[in-house]
Scaffold this motif. Sequence first.
Motif, PDB file in Angstrom:
ATOM      1  N   ARG A 121       0.832  -1.203   0.000  1.00  0.00           N
ATOM      2  CA  ARG A 121       0.000   0.000   0.000  1.00  0.00           C
ATOM      3  C   ARG A 121       0.873   1.262   0.000  1.00  0.00           C
ATOM      4  NH1 ARG A 121      -3.947  -0.739   4.986  1.00  0.00           N
ATOM      5  NH2 ARG A 121      -1.960  -1.217   5.964  1.00  0.00           N
ATOM      6  N   PRO A 122       0.330   2.415  -0.406  1.00  0.00           N
ATOM      7  CA  PRO A 122       1.092   3.665  -0.357  1.00  0.00           C
ATOM      8  C   PRO A 122       1.602   3.946   1.065  1.00  0.00           C
ATOM      9  CG  PRO A 122      -0.922   3.970  -1.599  1.00  0.00           C
ATOM     10  CD  PRO A 122      -1.014   2.612  -0.974  1.00  0.00           C
ATOM     11  N   ALA A 123       2.776   4.562   1.160  1.00  0.00           N
ATOM     12  CA  ALA A 123       3.391   4.826   2.462  1.00  0.00           C
ATOM     13  C   ALA A 123       2.463   5.639   3.363  1.00  0.00           C
ATOM     14  CB  ALA A 123       4.713   5.556   2.257  1.00  0.00           C
ATOM     15  N   GLU A 124       1.759   6.621   2.790  1.00  0.00           N
ATOM     16  CA  GLU A 124       0.877   7.457   3.596  1.00  0.00           C
ATOM     17  C   GLU A 124      -0.243   6.628   4.227  1.00  0.00           C
ATOM     18  OE1 GLU A 124       1.534   7.895   0.398  1.00  0.00           O
ATOM     19  OE2 GLU A 124       2.926   9.608   0.420  1.00  0.00           O
ATOM     20  N   GLU A 125      -0.730   5.656   3.479  1.00  0.00           N
ATOM     21  CA  GLU A 125      -1.800   4.801   3.994  1.00  0.00           C
ATOM     22  C   GLU A 125      -1.278   3.878   5.088  1.00  0.00           C
ATOM     23  OE1 GLU A 125      -4.908   1.390   2.372  1.00  0.00           O
ATOM     24  OE2 GLU A 125      -4.005   2.801   0.943  1.00  0.00           O
ATOM     25  N   ILE A 126      -0.075   3.328   4.877  1.00  0.00           N
ATOM     26  CA  ILE A 126       0.523   2.467   5.904  1.00  0.00           C
ATOM     27  C   ILE A 126       0.719   3.255   7.192  1.00  0.00           C
ATOM     28  CG2 ILE A 126       2.567   1.123   6.558  1.00  0.00           C
ATOM     29  CD1 ILE A 126       2.947   0.473   3.581  1.00  0.00           C
ATOM     30  N   LEU A 237      11.613   5.614  14.060  1.00  0.00           N
ATOM     31  CA  LEU A 237      11.901   6.238  12.770  1.00  0.00           C
ATOM     32  C   LEU A 237      12.805   5.336  11.929  1.00  0.00           C
ATOM     33  CD1 LEU A 237      11.604   8.686  10.928  1.00  0.00           C
ATOM     34  CD2 LEU A 237      13.584   9.707  12.088  1.00  0.00           C
ATOM     35  N   LEU A 238      13.733   4.659  12.586  1.00  0.00           N
ATOM     36  CA  LEU A 238      14.628   3.742  11.896  1.00  0.00           C
ATOM     37  C   LEU A 238      13.836   2.656  11.160  1.00  0.00           C
ATOM     38  CD1 LEU A 238      17.684   3.167  11.554  1.00  0.00           C
ATOM     39  CD2 LEU A 238      17.578   1.803  13.636  1.00  0.00           C
ATOM     40  N   LYS A 239      12.907   2.054  11.889  1.00  0.00           N
ATOM     41  CA  LYS A 239      12.093   0.993  11.275  1.00  0.00           C
ATOM     42  C   LYS A 239      11.227   1.547  10.141  1.00  0.00           C
ATOM     43  CE  LYS A 239      12.576  -2.234  13.288  1.00  0.00           C
ATOM     44  NZ  LYS A 239      13.835  -1.508  13.376  1.00  0.00           N
ATOM     45  N   TRP A 240      10.661   2.722  10.340  1.00  0.00           N
ATOM     46  CA  TRP A 240       9.811   3.316   9.318  1.00  0.00           C
ATOM     47  C   TRP A 240      10.600   3.595   8.038  1.00  0.00           C
ATOM     48  CZ3 TRP A 240       5.441   3.420   7.296  1.00  0.00           C
ATOM     49  CH2 TRP A 240       5.000   4.464   6.470  1.00  0.00           C
ATOM     50  N   GLN A 241      11.810   4.088   8.179  1.00  0.00           N
ATOM     51  CA  GLN A 241      12.633   4.357   7.003  1.00  0.00           C
ATOM     52  C   GLN A 241      13.053   3.071   6.302  1.00  0.00           C
ATOM     53  OE1 GLN A 241      13.050   7.126   5.570  1.00  0.00           O
ATOM     54  NE2 GLN A 241      12.279   8.521   7.129  1.00  0.00           N
ATOM     55  N   GLU A 242      13.277   2.004   7.074  1.00  0.00           N
ATOM     56  CA  GLU A 242      13.613   0.703   6.481  1.00  0.00           C
ATOM     57  C   GLU A 242      12.433   0.151   5.678  1.00  0.00           C
ATOM     58  OE1 GLU A 242      16.550  -0.150  10.253  1.00  0.00           O
ATOM     59  OE2 GLU A 242      14.683  -1.281  10.066  1.00  0.00           O
ATOM     60  N   ILE A 243      11.245   0.328   6.206  1.00  0.00           N
ATOM     61  CA  ILE A 243      10.035  -0.094   5.485  1.00  0.00           C
ATOM     62  C   ILE A 243       9.920   0.678   4.171  1.00  0.00           C
ATOM     63  CG2 ILE A 243       7.501  -0.006   5.532  1.00  0.00           C
ATOM     64  CD1 ILE A 243       7.729  -0.605   8.591  1.00  0.00           C
ATOM     65  N   ASN A 244      10.189   1.972   4.216  1.00  0.00           N
ATOM     66  CA  ASN A 244      10.125   2.786   3.000  1.00  0.00           C
ATOM     67  C   ASN A 244      11.203   2.390   1.989  1.00  0.00           C
ATOM     68  OD1 ASN A 244       8.057   5.173   2.935  1.00  0.00           O
ATOM     69  ND2 ASN A 244       8.690   4.982   5.069  1.00  0.00           N
ATOM     70  N   PHE A 274       3.660  -1.733  14.887  1.00  0.00           N
ATOM     71  CA  PHE A 274       3.671  -1.525  13.441  1.00  0.00           C
ATOM     72  C   PHE A 274       2.568  -2.304  12.732  1.00  0.00           C
ATOM     73  CE2 PHE A 274       7.783   0.018  14.668  1.00  0.00           C
ATOM     74  CZ  PHE A 274       8.020   1.061  13.781  1.00  0.00           C
ATOM     75  N   LEU A 275       1.823  -3.094  13.500  1.00  0.00           N
ATOM     76  CA  LEU A 275       0.645  -3.736  12.919  1.00  0.00           C
ATOM     77  C   LEU A 275      -0.438  -2.691  12.685  1.00  0.00           C
ATOM     78  CD1 LEU A 275       0.311  -7.060  14.945  1.00  0.00           C
ATOM     79  CD2 LEU A 275       0.546  -6.871  12.465  1.00  0.00           C
ATOM     80  N   GLY A 282      -3.019  -5.544   6.135  1.00  0.00           N
ATOM     81  CA  GLY A 282      -1.686  -5.012   5.861  1.00  0.00           C
ATOM     82  C   GLY A 282      -0.607  -5.588   6.750  1.00  0.00           C
ATOM     83  N   GLY A 283      -0.936  -6.578   7.554  1.00  0.00           N
ATOM     84  CA  GLY A 283       0.063  -7.211   8.395  1.00  0.00           C
ATOM     85  C   GLY A 283      -0.563  -8.278   9.267  1.00  0.00           C
ATOM     86  N   LYS A 284       0.245  -9.234   9.685  1.00  0.00           N
ATOM     87  CA  LYS A 284      -0.298 -10.308  10.514  1.00  0.00           C
ATOM     88  C   LYS A 284       0.813 -10.978  11.318  1.00  0.00           C
ATOM     89  CE  LYS A 284       0.109 -13.711   6.774  1.00  0.00           C
ATOM     90  NZ  LYS A 284      -0.597 -14.695   5.935  1.00  0.00           N
ATOM     91  N   GLU A 285       0.405 -11.629  12.398  1.00  0.00           N
ATOM     92  CA  GLU A 285       1.306 -12.476  13.151  1.00  0.00           C
ATOM     93  C   GLU A 285       1.381 -13.831  12.457  1.00  0.00           C
ATOM     94  OE1 GLU A 285       0.458 -12.683  17.305  1.00  0.00           O
ATOM     95  OE2 GLU A 285       0.114 -10.517  17.485  1.00  0.00           O
ATOM     96  N   VAL A 286       2.569 -14.368  12.344  1.00  0.00           N
ATOM     97  CA  VAL A 286       2.799 -15.653  11.690  1.00  0.00           C
ATOM     98  C   VAL A 286       3.434 -16.607  12.685  1.00  0.00           C
ATOM     99  CG1 VAL A 286       4.048 -16.845   9.837  1.00  0.00           C
ATOM    100  CG2 VAL A 286       3.064 -14.578   9.421  1.00  0.00           C
TER     101      VAL A 286
END
Length: 311
Positions: A121-126, A237-244, A274-275, A282-286
């Motif tokens: 999905r678009p970053a803004e939506e996530i 912020l680190l995790k968010w930038q990695e996702i991007n 981050f769920l 858009g995300g789930k536990e596995v």
Amino acid sequence: MTKQDWNQFIIKNNNSFLQSWQWGEFQKSVGRKIWRVERAGVKALVIRQGLPFGKNYLYCPRGPIGSLNEFLKEVKPIAKREKSIFLKIEPDAGFSQNLANFKKSLKEIQPSKTIILDILRPAEEILFHLRPKTRYNIRLAEKKGVRIEEKNNNESLEEFLKLAKMTAKRDRFSLHPKGYYKKMMEVLGEEGIARLYLAKSKNRVIAADLVVFFGQTATYLHGASDYHYRQLMAPYLLKWQEINQAKKLGLKYFDLYGINETKWPGVTRFKKGFLPDGGQGGGKEVVYPGACDLVFNPLWYQAYNLARRIF
């Protein structure tokens, strides 16, 4: 079988970087013997793990891919030649083959539960659908001037290892030897599979992550932070930038790699943030099947488990 052919098969079957050609090369670089098992639609990387007194066991992370019975036809002769005590497998999610001859292992090497985010999905939506506290902390880190950089040189690795030692002491877990991470960056970093991301405040590194990119998935493999700068919320912020970054590379998934409410409550809360909030998708536990051992030498296997409980 070429590296490209091997990896294409692994990716097609939605398997992990732990079964990639490059992970096998990395394991060889740290002195471990490996086999790439191929038989009748089966593929699996098998690693020889050394134990005291010259003993060993065989290990198949997130595998095998294909028929377990066909896999065992190839692995049992290897175990006999190597005088291995047992074979440990940690299959991928969805593995449903008969494990009647295996023992449920007390020793898991890979996490048996994780969170995998769908990042198409678009970053803004996530961002909009993240838990409110997570979204707030990402913005707070930006407001406080935290900067994120990707740096894969030796100096950055030293910064990561310095923080990793602090984090390991604080959270009471053990690290691999320094040489293990150096080899990882040499072998996997050279091909852009392993990458280091640093969070800085006024040119000081206050958090760092090692992320693996393979197939359609980026995996947050190792992370570390300086507790004295926790109020800056740099890991968010680190995790968010990695996702991007994973999105820019055209990947579909981001694996936060391991949650456990009992063993790692703080880390698990952080990752669950981050769920998507409110079941928005858009995300789930596995959940994985966990570790299972096929025992070849019962006496030494008993001694191995006893030693683990004592030490």
